[in-house]
Write a protein that holds these residues in place. Sequence first.
Motif, PDB file in Angstrom:
ATOM      1  N   PRO A  55       5.390 -24.203  16.573  1.00 28.92           N
ATOM      2  CA  PRO A  55       6.111 -25.122  16.957  1.00 28.92           C
ATOM      3  C   PRO A  55       7.655 -24.686  16.614  1.00 28.92           C
ATOM      4  CG  PRO A  55       4.330 -25.721  15.781  1.00 28.92           C
ATOM      5  CD  PRO A  55       4.171 -24.338  15.733  1.00 28.92           C
ATOM      6  N   GLY A  56       8.529 -25.134  17.628  1.00 25.03           N
ATOM      7  CA  GLY A  56       9.920 -24.757  17.106  1.00 25.03           C
ATOM      8  C   GLY A  56      10.452 -23.489  17.478  1.00 25.03           C
ATOM      9  N   MET A  57       9.610 -22.634  18.282  1.00 26.35           N
ATOM     10  CA  MET A  57       9.902 -21.422  18.597  1.00 26.35           C
ATOM     11  C   MET A  57      10.070 -21.296  20.193  1.00 26.35           C
ATOM     12  SD  MET A  57       8.519 -17.551  17.800  1.00 26.35           S
ATOM     13  CE  MET A  57       9.336 -17.378  16.133  1.00 26.35           C
ATOM     14  N   GLU A  58      11.282 -21.267  20.647  1.00 28.77           N
ATOM     15  CA  GLU A  58      11.575 -21.525  22.040  1.00 28.77           C
ATOM     16  C   GLU A  58      10.876 -20.422  22.988  1.00 28.77           C
ATOM     17  OE1 GLU A  58      12.724 -24.346  23.216  1.00 28.77           O
ATOM     18  OE2 GLU A  58      13.724 -25.571  21.493  1.00 28.77           O
ATOM     19  N   ILE A  59      11.199 -19.314  22.595  1.00 28.77           N
ATOM     20  CA  ILE A  59      10.777 -18.049  23.371  1.00 28.77           C
ATOM     21  C   ILE A  59      10.087 -17.016  22.423  1.00 28.77           C
ATOM     22  CG2 ILE A  59      12.829 -18.343  24.943  1.00 28.77           C
ATOM     23  CD1 ILE A  59      14.008 -15.790  23.613  1.00 28.77           C
ATOM     24  N   THR A  60       9.345 -16.228  23.348  1.00 28.76           N
ATOM     25  CA  THR A  60       8.796 -15.021  22.693  1.00 28.76           C
ATOM     26  C   THR A  60      10.052 -13.981  22.771  1.00 28.76           C
ATOM     27  OG1 THR A  60       6.481 -15.902  23.370  1.00 28.76           O
ATOM     28  CG2 THR A  60       6.742 -13.467  22.766  1.00 28.76           C
ATOM     29  N   GLY A  61      10.405 -13.412  21.763  1.00 26.82           N
ATOM     30  CA  GLY A  61      11.759 -12.810  21.759  1.00 26.82           C
ATOM     31  C   GLY A  61      11.046 -11.176  21.652  1.00 26.82           C
ATOM     32  N   GLY A  62      11.857 -10.341  22.374  1.00 26.65           N
ATOM     33  CA  GLY A  62      11.323  -8.857  22.339  1.00 26.65           C
ATOM     34  C   GLY A  62      10.434  -8.649  23.502  1.00 26.65           C
ATOM     35  N   SER A  63      10.577  -7.644  24.176  1.00 29.59           N
ATOM     36  CA  SER A  63      11.522  -6.487  24.057  1.00 29.59           C
ATOM     37  C   SER A  63      13.008  -6.938  23.925  1.00 29.59           C
ATOM     38  CB  SER A  63      11.330  -5.389  25.082  1.00 29.59           C
ATOM     39  OG  SER A  63      10.022  -4.928  25.322  1.00 29.59           O
ATOM     40  N   ASP A 120       9.315 -33.885  16.449  1.00 32.43           N
ATOM     41  CA  ASP A 120       9.314 -33.782  17.829  1.00 32.43           C
ATOM     42  C   ASP A 120       9.792 -32.513  18.134  1.00 32.43           C
ATOM     43  OD1 ASP A 120       8.770 -34.241  20.555  1.00 32.43           O
ATOM     44  OD2 ASP A 120      10.038 -36.073  20.655  1.00 32.43           O
ATOM     45  N   PRO A 121       9.367 -31.214  18.041  1.00 35.59           N
ATOM     46  CA  PRO A 121      10.032 -30.246  18.323  1.00 35.59           C
ATOM     47  C   PRO A 121      10.057 -29.847  19.945  1.00 35.59           C
ATOM     48  CG  PRO A 121       8.290 -29.662  16.988  1.00 35.59           C
ATOM     49  CD  PRO A 121       8.198 -30.971  17.381  1.00 35.59           C
ATOM     50  N   GLU A 122       9.701 -30.556  20.651  1.00 40.04           N
ATOM     51  CA  GLU A 122      10.162 -30.497  22.062  1.00 40.04           C
ATOM     52  C   GLU A 122      10.658 -31.441  22.633  1.00 40.04           C
ATOM     53  OE1 GLU A 122       6.364 -29.694  24.357  1.00 40.04           O
ATOM     54  OE2 GLU A 122       5.769 -28.004  22.834  1.00 40.04           O
ATOM     55  N   TRP A 123      11.567 -32.286  21.719  1.00 39.68           N
ATOM     56  CA  TRP A 123      12.130 -33.450  22.313  1.00 39.68           C
ATOM     57  C   TRP A 123      13.342 -33.020  23.392  1.00 39.68           C
ATOM     58  CZ3 TRP A 123      17.261 -34.455  19.872  1.00 39.68           C
ATOM     59  CH2 TRP A 123      17.984 -35.450  20.495  1.00 39.68           C
ATOM     60  N   GLU A 124      13.422 -33.550  24.352  1.00 42.26           N
ATOM     61  CA  GLU A 124      14.342 -33.077  25.507  1.00 42.26           C
ATOM     62  C   GLU A 124      15.513 -32.944  24.983  1.00 42.26           C
ATOM     63  OE1 GLU A 124      15.478 -31.663  29.199  1.00 42.26           O
ATOM     64  OE2 GLU A 124      13.483 -31.901  28.293  1.00 42.26           O
ATOM     65  N   GLY A 125      16.169 -33.903  24.149  1.00 43.62           N
ATOM     66  CA  GLY A 125      17.522 -33.850  23.904  1.00 43.62           C
ATOM     67  C   GLY A 125      18.142 -32.746  22.794  1.00 43.62           C
ATOM     68  N   ARG A 126      17.089 -32.106  22.417  1.00 45.16           N
ATOM     69  CA  ARG A 126      17.207 -31.097  21.336  1.00 45.16           C
ATOM     70  C   ARG A 126      18.449 -29.870  21.716  1.00 45.16           C
ATOM     71  NH1 ARG A 126      13.039 -29.657  24.022  1.00 45.16           N
ATOM     72  NH2 ARG A 126      12.493 -27.164  24.195  1.00 45.16           N
ATOM     73  N   ASP A 127      19.146 -29.232  20.733  1.00 46.97           N
ATOM     74  CA  ASP A 127      19.569 -28.065  21.010  1.00 46.97           C
ATOM     75  C   ASP A 127      18.723 -26.965  21.180  1.00 46.97           C
ATOM     76  OD1 ASP A 127      22.442 -29.174  21.223  1.00 46.97           O
ATOM     77  OD2 ASP A 127      22.661 -28.874  19.078  1.00 46.97           O
ATOM     78  N   ARG A 128      18.780 -25.923  21.984  1.00 45.25           N
ATOM     79  CA  ARG A 128      17.668 -24.917  21.830  1.00 45.25           C
ATOM     80  C   ARG A 128      18.293 -23.650  20.992  1.00 45.25           C
ATOM     81  NH1 ARG A 128      16.984 -29.277  25.223  1.00 45.25           N
ATOM     82  NH2 ARG A 128      15.103 -29.014  26.668  1.00 45.25           N
ATOM     83  N   PHE A 129      17.412 -23.503  20.159  1.00 46.15           N
ATOM     84  CA  PHE A 129      17.510 -22.120  19.623  1.00 46.15           C
ATOM     85  C   PHE A 129      16.619 -21.016  19.776  1.00 46.15           C
ATOM     86  CE2 PHE A 129      17.427 -19.257  15.757  1.00 46.15           C
ATOM     87  CZ  PHE A 129      19.038 -19.105  15.393  1.00 46.15           C
ATOM     88  N   LEU A 130      17.044 -20.053  20.448  1.00 48.87           N
ATOM     89  CA  LEU A 130      16.360 -18.971  20.760  1.00 48.87           C
ATOM     90  C   LEU A 130      16.508 -17.515  19.967  1.00 48.87           C
ATOM     91  CD1 LEU A 130      16.746 -20.663  23.394  1.00 48.87           C
ATOM     92  CD2 LEU A 130      17.144 -18.912  24.778  1.00 48.87           C
ATOM     93  N   LEU A 131      15.105 -17.223  19.551  1.00 46.25           N
ATOM     94  CA  LEU A 131      15.297 -15.865  18.693  1.00 46.25           C
ATOM     95  C   LEU A 131      15.027 -14.827  19.821  1.00 46.25           C
ATOM     96  CD1 LEU A 131      15.294 -15.032  15.961  1.00 46.25           C
ATOM     97  CD2 LEU A 131      12.756 -14.836  15.932  1.00 46.25           C
ATOM     98  N   SER A 132      16.177 -14.271  20.250  1.00 42.96           N
ATOM     99  CA  SER A 132      16.035 -13.145  20.860  1.00 42.96           C
ATOM    100  C   SER A 132      15.385 -11.901  20.277  1.00 42.96           C
ATOM    101  CB  SER A 132      17.300 -12.548  21.617  1.00 42.96           C
ATOM    102  OG  SER A 132      17.428 -11.525  22.729  1.00 42.96           O
ATOM    103  N   VAL A 133      15.680 -11.575  19.081  1.00 40.95           N
ATOM    104  CA  VAL A 133      15.497 -10.519  18.209  1.00 40.95           C
ATOM    105  C   VAL A 133      14.106 -10.964  17.608  1.00 40.95           C
ATOM    106  CG1 VAL A 133      16.861 -11.146  16.441  1.00 40.95           C
ATOM    107  CG2 VAL A 133      16.118  -8.945  16.249  1.00 40.95           C
ATOM    108  N   GLY A 134      12.895 -10.711  18.163  1.00 42.33           N
ATOM    109  CA  GLY A 134      11.501 -11.151  18.019  1.00 42.33           C
ATOM    110  C   GLY A 134      11.003 -10.726  16.739  1.00 42.33           C
ATOM    111  N   HIS A 135      11.606  -9.632  16.116  1.00 42.06           N
ATOM    112  CA  HIS A 135      11.100  -9.213  15.011  1.00 42.06           C
ATOM    113  C   HIS A 135      11.890  -9.831  13.604  1.00 42.06           C
ATOM    114  CE1 HIS A 135      14.110  -6.134  15.766  1.00 42.06           C
ATOM    115  NE2 HIS A 135      14.524  -6.282  14.502  1.00 42.06           N
TER     116      HIS A 135
END
Length: 284
Positions: A117-125, A62-77
């Motif tokens: 699934p599991g990727m919280e944001i579209t990283g980059g620029s 359940d990658p979108e489970w509300e209680g999850r910690d969020r892991f953001l990949l700012s560096v998209g490459h």
Amino acid sequence: MGVGNRPAARSNVSLEQRAWNIRRKALLMGEVQGQGYIGQALGVADVLAAAYFHALAFRADDPEWEGRDRFLLSVGHYAIALYAVLMEAGILPEDELPTYGMDDSRMPMSGMASYTPGMEITGGSLGQGLGIAVGMALGLKRKRSPAFVYNLMSDGELGEGSTWEAAMAAAHHRLDNLVCLVDFNNQQADGHSTEMLSAEPLEAKWEAFGWHCQRVDGNDLAGVVAAFDAARALPAAKPRVIVFDTRMCKGVPFLEGREITHFVRVEADEWAKALAVLEEGRPQ
């Protein structure tokens, strides 16, 4: 999700083996396309292993489970590295590995949240992730959620003004549920990060911006785990940052020694050699 639900509590696989598996999956994906940001994936594998199999709360089914910690990949490459750990965590099926970078794949060469699934944001620029993380952390605070937000960024992003605007905002709002992870491999497209635009003295800068800062060897798993634990347990109401000094292409010495590793050139006949060299260092 409580501590008992964290992935480390559900498996007897060591973090060393997890990191090795992440490196191997990244190399296999690189072989599919004959290219990729392999140097970064090999270098940051220990950090990702500790993050997903020690620190983070999540549910693979359940990658979108509300209680999850969020892991953001700012560096998209770095997407190839994140795909490797998402497969290792069971969020992405491993049988999709051969589709990396293909048309209609859920694993495009640069990460896109709408695909994977599991990727919280579209990283980059570059330089955008920390600002998004601040917004997420604020939102979770207002919902009284115990979840943390982890933002993985590159050392090149330290030269972006938006990074430091976000850093000021995080300290102003006393976001003790925010942990920034800086992969400091000292490599950018044009050369060494410290020669392009030095951010040193880095620890003093973060502390001056109101953050709790640690700096550790990002390829020393014991030190990485201890830094994650210290960041999460810090009683002070302030954001936390961990600067990880990592080695590009870690685990494949003949690639580590190359002068240009930001987008390391791997010849067609070298993928099998790289996998064989990695196999020699497999944890027992």
